[in-house]
Design an enzyme around this catalytic site. Structure first.
Site, PDB file in Angstrom:
ATOM      1  CG  ASP A 157      56.393  94.817  25.795  1.00  0.00           C
ATOM      2  OD1 ASP A 157      55.754  95.879  25.738  1.00  0.00           O
ATOM      3  OD2 ASP A 157      57.359  94.565  25.056  1.00  0.00           O
ATOM      4  CG  ASP A 166      45.899  87.193  13.270  1.00  0.00           C
ATOM      5  OD1 ASP A 166      45.565  86.019  13.012  1.00  0.00           O
ATOM      6  OD2 ASP A 166      46.318  87.978  12.419  1.00  0.00           O
ATOM      7  CG  HIS A 215      55.893  98.170  22.894  1.00  0.00           C
ATOM      8  ND1 HIS A 215      56.636  97.172  23.480  1.00  0.00           N
ATOM      9  CD2 HIS A 215      56.741  98.827  22.076  1.00  0.00           C
ATOM     10  CE1 HIS A 215      57.878  97.221  23.037  1.00  0.00           C
ATOM     11  NE2 HIS A 215      57.976  98.222  22.177  1.00  0.00           N
ATOM     12  CG  ASN A 228      43.827  83.488  11.806  1.00  0.00           C
ATOM     13  OD1 ASN A 228      44.427  84.143  10.954  1.00  0.00           O
ATOM     14  ND2 ASN A 228      43.429  84.004  12.955  1.00  0.00           N
ATOM     15  CB  SER A 369      60.493  97.118  20.244  1.00  0.00           C
ATOM     16  OG  SER A 369      60.852  97.749  21.425  1.00  0.00           O
TER      17      SER A 369
END
Length: 558
Positions: A157, A166, A215, A228, A369
């Site tokens: 990508d 994260d 993206h 988390n 996507s």
């Protein structure tokens, strides 16, 4: 620090648009018309020589047309530089008509996802907003498995923000390079200091170049954002993301996409997420996808079109390892922007109003996507769960191959009459159902009744070479099938190879317990099924074959 150069020209290939969730009406994306010639990298052509072409004939062709080899791919295609005397598209067209050339094409440009408006990045937990996770029963699936760090999903990508809180603990680390010498290709794979993946657009090891890489960052979060207690969570929160950037400010090109796919396989990725597409038929990229020994998950496109009629690439390629994903909205209906097709699109997955990681925080975005990474994450959970319940490593040969994974993924979808009008499976993604189909897990279905006792005098297949499910099989292989007693051929014509191929069948004259089937010049990179019905043979004592026998195998590149 000087800016990196932009290596490609303006591009025309239509690719998957990431649609803004904030915009009211979804904009219509017009696909390229036949009159619009797709852009390509000047001075480069891709050539796939025929298997019969000798080294001398290849060299003579390159010399005659002023071509120089730049890159050779594992499946045999070559990226060649030209002398610039003829445009690459015209040269490729001429080369494609030559005797020893299977196909020739320009190195097509692939457009990056169009920048989309999105909500401002925020830093608060958004688990209650992740309707897609609820839709696919992810919470139930997490009670069974949350993934395994040894299962790698490649995100081909734009780049990925690997420092995102994260994502940072779930990013691939190449140990040889991380603890090796700076500026040295410590693992010998041709890429120096590729610690966290590779940037094929800029040809360096920086897989994140700023907020323009939103993206890939968003896609990565849906697959494997960490569990988390803050921000969002991915479908497979304990699995690993391998960032492979090939899309930059000016898009990318076909050979960089193929190099990324090859790199993904070399580094152990079993799944590739490809949330991009568009443009003309590209036989080179089609072959690269078919050659990948894993599952290639492709977004179906955002033009609100039936791709059985208006074909969308790469999602419409017919390889058995490819999954084409359409989008549903929170109302469980097809998203207005989503492409569909009863033959060309496989299943629905959540793709509208999807929260995920974003450079500096989190954002909500729309598009197929966003639907594809829900599927990629589910496949990662499927592999992880199979490893855990059977105490297997990620490279164990008894794990399901890509075709079995795809078959179980499709079998686990939640069906409805609405979906049967749009996609081949007639269903939408369900992670819990997919895990319940894990071999060795027991599932939730009642056990099958025991098989009836086998007649001790029956003719039984004891082994075969190659084994069922074998890959990289030679196209001229001698298949050997071992029986428990000597055999007689009764109806050899009933032994079938699908797709059709030339085979010669005989009993081994030196050991009549063995049936030999010689294949002759089968097609490359093709999944074959050999079927032996009960009536095809018997033992020399007249005992019939206990059950029909099938053997599945895939031929190799050359």
């Amino acid at each position: 620090m000087p800016m990196k150069p932009i290596p490609f020209l303006a591009l025309l290939l239509a690719i998957l648009l990431t649609l803004p969730a904030m915009a009211g009406a979804v904009p219509e994306i017009q696909p390229a018309t036949p009159a619009e010639a797709p852009a390509f990298v000047p001075g480069q052509v891709i050539v796939r020589f025929t298997d019969s072409a000798s080294s001398n004939s290849k060299g003579a062709l390159r010399s005659h047309y002023g071509l120089a080899k730049k890159t050779e791919f594992s499946f045999g295609a070559e990226l060649l530089t030209t002398n610039g005397r003829m445009p690459a598209d015209a040269l490729a067209k001429m080369l494609s008509n030559l005797k020893h050339v299977e196909y020739a094409q320009p190195n097509y440009i692939i457009e990056r996802p169009v920048p989309a408006a999105a909500l401002p990045p925020v830093n608060d937990p958004y688990l209650p907003e992740l309707w897609g996770m609820e839709n696919i029963d992810a919470t139930e699936a997490w009670s069974l498995d949350q993934g395994d760090e040894r299962v790698i999903v490649a995100v081909i990508d734009t780049g990925v923000q690997i420092s995102h809180p994260d994502l940072n603990d779930n990013i691939y680390v190449n140990q040889a390079e991380a603890y090796g010498l700076p500026g040295v290709d410590d693992d010998g794979n041709g890429y120096k200091d590729d610690i966290n993946g590779w940037d094929f657009y800029y040809s360096d090891n920086s897989v994140y170049d700023g907020t323009g890489d939103y993206h890939g960052t968003h896609v990565a979060g849906t697959i494997a954002a960490e569990a988390n207690g803050s921000g969002v969570v991915g479908v497979a929160p304990n699995c690993t993301i391998l960032p492979l950037k090939f899309l930059g400010p000016n898009g990318g090109n076909s050979t960089d996409a193929a190099l990324a796919l090859q790199y993904a396989e070399d580094m152990g990725a079993r799944i590739v997420n490809a949330s991009w597409g568009g443009g003309s038929y590209n036989p080179f990229l089609e072959e690269a996808i078919a050659s990948f020994n894993g599952v290639f998950v492709a977004s179906a496109g955002n033009s609100s079109r039936n791709t059985d009629l208006y074909i969308h690439y790469p999602s419409s390629y017919g390889s058995g390892n490819l999954v084409s994903v359409a989008s549903i909205s929170p109302n469980n209906k097809k998203s207005g922007f989503s492409n569909y097709g009863l033959e060309s699109v496989d299943l629905f997955s959540p793709g509208a109003k999807i929260w995920s990681t974003y450079p500096g925080g989190y954002a909500q975005m729309d598009g197929t996507s966003m639907a594809a990474p829900h599927v990629s994450g589910t496949l990662a959970l499927m592999i992880s769960h199979e490893m855990h319940v059977n105490n297997l490593g990620p490279d164990d040969a008894t794990l399901r191959n890509e075709y079995d994974l795809v078959a179980d993924l499709f079998a686990s979808t939640v069906s409805s009459k609405f979906y049967t009008a749009y996609v081949a499976t007639g269903g939408r993604l369900n992670a819990m159902n997919a895990l319940e189909l894990t071999p060795g897990s027991g599932g939730t279905e009642p056990p099958d009744p025991p098989d009836p006792p086998v007649d001790p005098d029956a003719l039984i297949v004891e082994a075969s070479v190659p084994k069922d499910g074998a890959k990289n099989v030679d196209k001229n292989i001698l298949i050997r099938i071992d029986f428990n007693q000597s055999v007689d051929l009764l109806v050899p014509s009933s032994i079938n190879l699908d797709p059709a191929g030339s085979i010669n069948i005989e009993v081994d004259p030196n050991n009549q317990d063995i049936l030999m089937i010689q294949t002759n010049n089968l097609a490359r990179l093709t999944n074959y099924t050999l079927s032996i019905p009960i009536e095809a043979l018997s033992s020399q004592d007249g005992d019939m074959l206990s059950e029909a026998f099938t053997l599945h195998f895939k031929t190799k590149n050359k």
